[in-house]
Design a protein around this motif. Structure first.
Motif, PDB file in Angstrom:
ATOM      1  N   PRO A   1       0.829  -1.211   0.000  1.00  0.00           N
ATOM      2  CA  PRO A   1       0.000   0.000   0.000  1.00  0.00           C
ATOM      3  C   PRO A   1       0.860   1.255   0.000  1.00  0.00           C
ATOM      4  N   LYS A   2       0.300   2.325  -0.525  1.00  0.00           N
ATOM      5  CA  LYS A   2       1.034   3.578  -0.640  1.00  0.00           C
ATOM      6  C   LYS A   2       1.480   4.089   0.723  1.00  0.00           C
ATOM      7  N   PHE A   3       0.597   3.924   1.718  1.00  0.00           N
ATOM      8  CA  PHE A   3       0.912   4.356   3.081  1.00  0.00           C
ATOM      9  C   PHE A   3       1.033   3.118   3.973  1.00  0.00           C
ATOM     10  N   PRO A   4       2.182   2.896   4.605  1.00  0.00           N
ATOM     11  CA  PRO A   4       2.395   1.697   5.428  1.00  0.00           C
ATOM     12  C   PRO A   4       1.340   1.561   6.520  1.00  0.00           C
ATOM     13  N   THR A   5       0.873   0.329   6.752  1.00  0.00           N
ATOM     14  CA  THR A   5      -0.084   0.069   7.810  1.00  0.00           C
ATOM     15  C   THR A   5       0.656  -0.300   9.092  1.00  0.00           C
ATOM     16  N   ARG A   6      -0.090  -0.432  10.172  1.00  0.00           N
ATOM     17  CA  ARG A   6       0.528  -0.675  11.468  1.00  0.00           C
ATOM     18  C   ARG A   6       1.342  -1.961  11.491  1.00  0.00           C
ATOM     19  N   TYR A   7       0.829  -3.013  10.860  1.00  0.00           N
ATOM     20  CA  TYR A   7       1.522  -4.305  10.861  1.00  0.00           C
ATOM     21  C   TYR A   7       2.068  -4.657   9.479  1.00  0.00           C
ATOM     22  N   ASN A   8       2.230  -3.653   8.632  1.00  0.00           N
ATOM     23  CA  ASN A   8       2.736  -3.858   7.271  1.00  0.00           C
ATOM     24  C   ASN A   8       1.874  -4.841   6.474  1.00  0.00           C
ATOM     25  N   PHE A   9       0.569  -4.805   6.708  1.00  0.00           N
ATOM     26  CA  PHE A   9      -0.348  -5.647   5.953  1.00  0.00           C
ATOM     27  C   PHE A   9      -0.418  -5.203   4.502  1.00  0.00           C
ATOM     28  N   THR A  10      -0.599  -6.168   3.600  1.00  0.00           N
ATOM     29  CA  THR A  10      -0.865  -5.839   2.202  1.00  0.00           C
ATOM     30  C   THR A  10      -2.338  -5.438   2.079  1.00  0.00           C
ATOM     31  N   SER A  11      -2.691  -4.873   0.931  1.00  0.00           N
ATOM     32  CA  SER A  11      -4.084  -4.490   0.701  1.00  0.00           C
ATOM     33  C   SER A  11      -4.995  -5.708   0.766  1.00  0.00           C
ATOM     34  N   PHE A  12      -4.503  -6.850   0.271  1.00  0.00           N
ATOM     35  CA  PHE A  12      -5.292  -8.079   0.312  1.00  0.00           C
ATOM     36  C   PHE A  12      -5.498  -8.554   1.739  1.00  0.00           C
ATOM     37  N   ALA A  13      -4.440  -8.537   2.549  1.00  0.00           N
ATOM     38  CA  ALA A  13      -4.544  -9.009   3.928  1.00  0.00           C
ATOM     39  C   ALA A  13      -5.529  -8.162   4.733  1.00  0.00           C
ATOM     40  N   ILE A  14      -5.590  -6.878   4.439  1.00  0.00           N
ATOM     41  CA  ILE A  14      -6.487  -5.989   5.173  1.00  0.00           C
ATOM     42  C   ILE A  14      -7.949  -6.366   4.942  1.00  0.00           C
ATOM     43  N   THR A  15      -8.260  -6.886   3.746  1.00  0.00           N
ATOM     44  CA  THR A  15      -9.652  -7.193   3.407  1.00  0.00           C
ATOM     45  C   THR A  15     -10.097  -8.575   3.870  1.00  0.00           C
ATOM     46  N   LEU A  16      -9.182  -9.405   4.391  1.00  0.00           N
ATOM     47  CA  LEU A  16      -9.539 -10.778   4.729  1.00  0.00           C
ATOM     48  C   LEU A  16     -10.596 -10.868   5.824  1.00  0.00           C
ATOM     49  N   ASN A  17     -10.653  -9.899   6.695  1.00  0.00           N
ATOM     50  CA  ASN A  17     -11.618  -9.933   7.794  1.00  0.00           C
ATOM     51  C   ASN A  17     -12.810  -9.015   7.544  1.00  0.00           C
ATOM     52  N   GLU A  18     -12.926  -8.506   6.327  1.00  0.00           N
ATOM     53  CA  GLU A  18     -13.981  -7.545   6.012  1.00  0.00           C
ATOM     54  C   GLU A  18     -15.328  -8.254   5.859  1.00  0.00           C
ATOM     55  N   LEU A  19     -16.368  -7.652   6.410  1.00  0.00           N
ATOM     56  CA  LEU A  19     -17.735  -8.131   6.251  1.00  0.00           C
ATOM     57  C   LEU A  19     -18.488  -7.160   5.351  1.00  0.00           C
ATOM     58  N   THR A  20     -18.610  -7.537   4.095  1.00  0.00           N
ATOM     59  CA  THR A  20     -19.302  -6.678   3.128  1.00  0.00           C
ATOM     60  C   THR A  20     -20.812  -6.817   3.302  1.00  0.00           C
ATOM     61  N   PRO A  21     -21.595  -5.856   2.809  1.00  0.00           N
ATOM     62  CA  PRO A  21     -23.064  -5.917   2.947  1.00  0.00           C
ATOM     63  C   PRO A  21     -23.631  -7.220   2.389  1.00  0.00           C
ATOM     64  N   GLY A  22     -24.440  -7.893   3.193  1.00  0.00           N
ATOM     65  CA  GLY A  22     -25.075  -9.123   2.766  1.00  0.00           C
ATOM     66  C   GLY A  22     -24.253 -10.374   3.000  1.00  0.00           C
ATOM     67  N   LEU A  23     -22.978 -10.229   3.393  1.00  0.00           N
ATOM     68  CA  LEU A  23     -22.121 -11.392   3.570  1.00  0.00           C
ATOM     69  C   LEU A  23     -22.353 -12.077   4.913  1.00  0.00           C
ATOM     70  N   LYS A  24     -22.560 -11.303   5.965  1.00  0.00           N
ATOM     71  CA  LYS A  24     -22.680 -11.862   7.307  1.00  0.00           C
ATOM     72  C   LYS A  24     -23.785 -12.911   7.389  1.00  0.00           C
ATOM     73  N   GLU A  25     -24.907 -12.672   6.695  1.00  0.00           N
ATOM     74  CA  GLU A  25     -26.029 -13.598   6.747  1.00  0.00           C
ATOM     75  C   GLU A  25     -25.712 -14.930   6.075  1.00  0.00           C
ATOM     76  N   LYS A  26     -24.683 -14.978   5.243  1.00  0.00           N
ATOM     77  CA  LYS A  26     -24.340 -16.199   4.520  1.00  0.00           C
ATOM     78  C   LYS A  26     -23.268 -17.027   5.224  1.00  0.00           C
ATOM     79  N   LEU A  27     -22.675 -16.483   6.280  1.00  0.00           N
ATOM     80  CA  LEU A  27     -21.557 -17.155   6.930  1.00  0.00           C
ATOM     81  C   LEU A  27     -22.019 -18.058   8.062  1.00  0.00           C
ATOM     82  N   PRO A  28     -21.373 -19.213   8.233  1.00  0.00           N
ATOM     83  CA  PRO A  28     -21.688 -20.068   9.391  1.00  0.00           C
ATOM     84  C   PRO A  28     -21.178 -19.414  10.666  1.00  0.00           C
ATOM     85  N   PRO A  29     -21.730 -19.753  11.812  1.00  0.00           N
ATOM     86  CA  PRO A  29     -21.294 -19.130  13.072  1.00  0.00           C
ATOM     87  C   PRO A  29     -19.859 -19.479  13.450  1.00  0.00           C
TER      88      PRO A  29
END
Length: 222
Positions: free
Chosen positions: A105-133
């Protein structure tokens, strides 16, 4: 089935810190194909480090594709057994890109995460209802940490650790995966079906709520 290579970290005390992966990695897929990757160990005079070469073979042992690249840059493949013909990876004019490292990423993150790694825990609209507990994206301690709620994140972490201890105690009496079965005489697991059907219906009956509150009658103490 996946066998890991050796990872070594150098210059922990003096010099520039770096790591290296070396050895042979074997990957067994759906019993039709297998993959063998050789990670070359880096040497002091090596001007082309981090090289990876390998092959994909069918059940009869015939090489159907050749893999080459670097574990920190990109990987390519060519159909057929190219190494067996004495060719080097630099001569592969018909190579196809398998994977390429994303730019940082253009600006370093706290743990030097890549842009892809940052999105791994993202809950996009409509996704939460499809995920198992049991999906890790629903971990409350992780979400609180991302939101800067550090005290609450620590409390949730302690609570989940208590649940995990209880879960291990319950598994001693017998437990098996919900959507996979282990083949007899093998360390590989076979998909039984059911996950995608449950996801489509947003129905997770029988799937444990591993991140929820622990019932009082199951509370345990150290």
């Amino acid at each position: 089935m996946l066998s890991q290579v050796t990872t070594s970290i150098y210059n922990l005390i003096l010099g520039k810190l770096y790591c290296d992966h070396y050895g042979t990695m074997r990957i067994q897929g759906n019993r039709e194909y297998s993959c063998k990757l050789k990670f070359k160990e880096q040497s002091i005079i090596d001007r082309n480090p981090h090289q990876v070469q390998g092959v994909i073979q069918d059940r009869s042992g015939r090489t159907v594709a050749t893999l080459f690249g670097k574990w920190d840059e990109s990987m390519h493949y060519v159909m057929g057994d190219c190494f067996g013909k004495g060719k080097g990876s630099e001569n592969f004019s018909e190579a196809h890109l398998l994977w390429k490292r994303s730019k940082p990423p253009k600006f370093p993150t706290r743990y030097n995460f890549t842009s892809f790694a940052i999105t791994l825990n993202e809950l996009t609209p409509g996704l939460k209802e499809k995920l198992p507990p049991t999906d890790s994206r629903l971990r409350p301690d992780q979400r609180c940490l991302e939101n800067g709620e550090y005290e609450r994140a620590n409390a949730e972490k302690l609570r989940l650790e208590q649940r995990q201890r209880q879960a291990r105690k319950m598994q001693e009496s017998g437990w098996k995966p919900r959507w996979f079965a282990k083949d007899k005489g093998s360390d590989t697991y076979r998909y039984l079906g059911g996950y995608w059907e449950s996801r489509e219906k947003s129905s997770w009956d029988g799937c444990p709520d591993i991140f929820g509150q622990l019932p009082n009658d199951l509370m345990i103490t150290d």
